[in-house]
Design an enzyme around this catalytic site. Structure first.
Site, PDB file in Angstrom:
ATOM      1  N   HIS A   9      88.253  42.127  24.621  1.00  0.00           N
ATOM      2  CA  HIS A   9      88.677  43.461  25.037  1.00  0.00           C
ATOM      3  C   HIS A   9      90.196  43.629  24.973  1.00  0.00           C
ATOM      4  O   HIS A   9      90.947  42.793  25.492  1.00  0.00           O
ATOM      5  CB  HIS A   9      88.204  43.696  26.481  1.00  0.00           C
ATOM      6  N   LYS A  52      83.202  56.587  23.312  1.00  0.00           N
ATOM      7  CA  LYS A  52      82.754  56.526  24.692  1.00  0.00           C
ATOM      8  C   LYS A  52      81.539  57.419  24.908  1.00  0.00           C
ATOM      9  O   LYS A  52      81.427  58.503  24.324  1.00  0.00           O
ATOM     10  CB  LYS A  52      83.881  56.961  25.626  1.00  0.00           C
TER      11      LYS A  52
END
Length: 381
Positions: free
Chosen positions: A311, A180
């Site tokens: 996802h 991230k």
């Protein structure tokens, strides 16, 4: 229209359950650091278990992070009785029937996410009845799909832990690492990416995910600074609905752009594809309403020559990725493993399609223990 003479089976019962999976610790990405969301501590799952008069069965699920799980469950309870007596093979017609049953609250978002659990269960049932893994029922291009890990790279994890998690993933056989980004100070992002890239080497697949937290100018600056790291893709640099902005980034940057996980309909994905906003589309079957609409998104992506990396929900998306023509990826999250009795096999950078019929999953006793609400419809209830 009810099931007709050509039907050989009928849906006899539907059981719905709402379970809450606790995470080992609070998880944060850029949305938390910017104050838009609270840390993630649990995930709500809506399970649908369907049986037929002939004794066939299927299981499907939808999910929600932070909020929405009880709403999905409540809507599913309202519409589930409408499938009793239907031919389980008529999946597209059942999907349309259910979406119109709740059309006044919309044909995307929470209402179709409630349908997703039922739709996925019907596809699982159909493949089981054919005694085939779902990927084989759909027509697989491959028996294993390149996989990357996300769960080890959150911003709530120290960079030393991210490196350790990356090593552990590679030792397990995973073929890519995603971390991230989206810190308020981009220099921290660059330092973290540089550290992981140095650990992985120049050519190992590395992805980064900004979770929609940049505006267009910030995304251009960050994207240019990240180009030196030879990233496989830059994910969600902008708001999920900014198709025009993502298209401009895709045209400007050498790094491929990935997005789509937050979209909840075929039409929203059609707009991304039409605008050439993505190099990797990232649909999520539970979020878009199940496998039935997901297959329509796949068809659009294949026609446009766009790669796919669905996802989350690897138990479902492994099968769909195996049936996608253009070099897909599948995302690895070990978070969901306690919910199921089975485990997926990973080797040489790829997740292997199981030889079990259907999705190849069954609910564990732990999933039953985490159940907070349940309801049944049809025979036996």
């Amino acid at each position: 229209m009810a099931a007709g003479e050509a039907s050989t089976d009928r849906i006899s019962s539907v059981q719905l359950s709402l379970a809450k999976l606790p995470l080992a610790g609070p998880v944060s990405d850029a949305k938390v650091l910017t104050g838009r969301q609270k840390p993630l501590t649990e995930i709500a799952f809506l399970f649908a278990e369907i049986t037929t008069e002939a004794g066939c069965s299927g299981i499907g699920y939808s999910y929600s992070k932070r909020a929405g799980g009880p709403g999905q469950y409540a809507h599913a309870v309202e519409i589930a009785p409408d499938v009793i007596g239907e031919d389980p093979s008529d999946i597209g017609r059942i999907w349309t029937k259910l979406v119109w049953a709740g059309a006044s609250v919309g044909r995307s978002g929470m209402s179709t996410q409630a349908i997703a659990a039922i739709d996925i269960a019907l596809w699982d049932l159909k493949a089981k009845r054919a005694d085939l893994p779902l990927a084989k029922l759909l027509g697989a291009y491959r028996d294993a799909v390149p996989c990357y890990n996300t769960s080890g790279g959150f911003l709530s994890t120290s960079i030393d832990e991210v490196v350790d998690n990356s090593r552990a993933s590679i030792e397990r056989g995973i073929g890519g690492i995603k971390i991230k980004v989206g810190q308020p100070d981009t220099r921290i992002d660059l330092k973290r990416v540089d550290t992981v890239r140095s650990e992985l080497g120049d050519d190992f697949p590395l992805m980064v995910d900004a979770n929609q937290q940049w505006n267009r100018s910030a995304a251009i600056r960050a994207g240019r600074a990240l180009e030196e790291f030879n990233l496989t893709w830059l994910e969600e640099p902008l708001d999920a609905y900014d198709a025009e902005g993502h298209a401009a980034l895709a045209a400007e940057l050498a790094t491929p752009i990935a997005t789509g996980e937050m979209l909840t309909s075929v039409s929203e994905h059609r707009e991304l594809i039409r605008a050439r906003s993505v190099d990797f589309m990232q649909p999520d079957a539970p979020r878009v309403g199940g496998i039935t609409p997901f297959l329509k998104i796949m068809a659009l992506g294949e026609q446009a020559g766009i790669r796919m990396a669905p996802h989350f929900a690897m138990e479902i998306h492994l099968h769909l990725s195996a049936a996608y023509e253009i070099d897909p990826w599948v995302e690895h999250f070990e978070w969901l493993e306690p919910l199921f009795n089975e485990r997926l096999t990973i080797a040489d950078g790829r997740m292997i399609v199981p030889n079990r019929p259907g999705l190849g999953i069954s609910l564990s006793e732990q999933a039953r223990a985490w159940t907070v609400e349940s309801a049944g419809f049809g025979s036996g209830f």
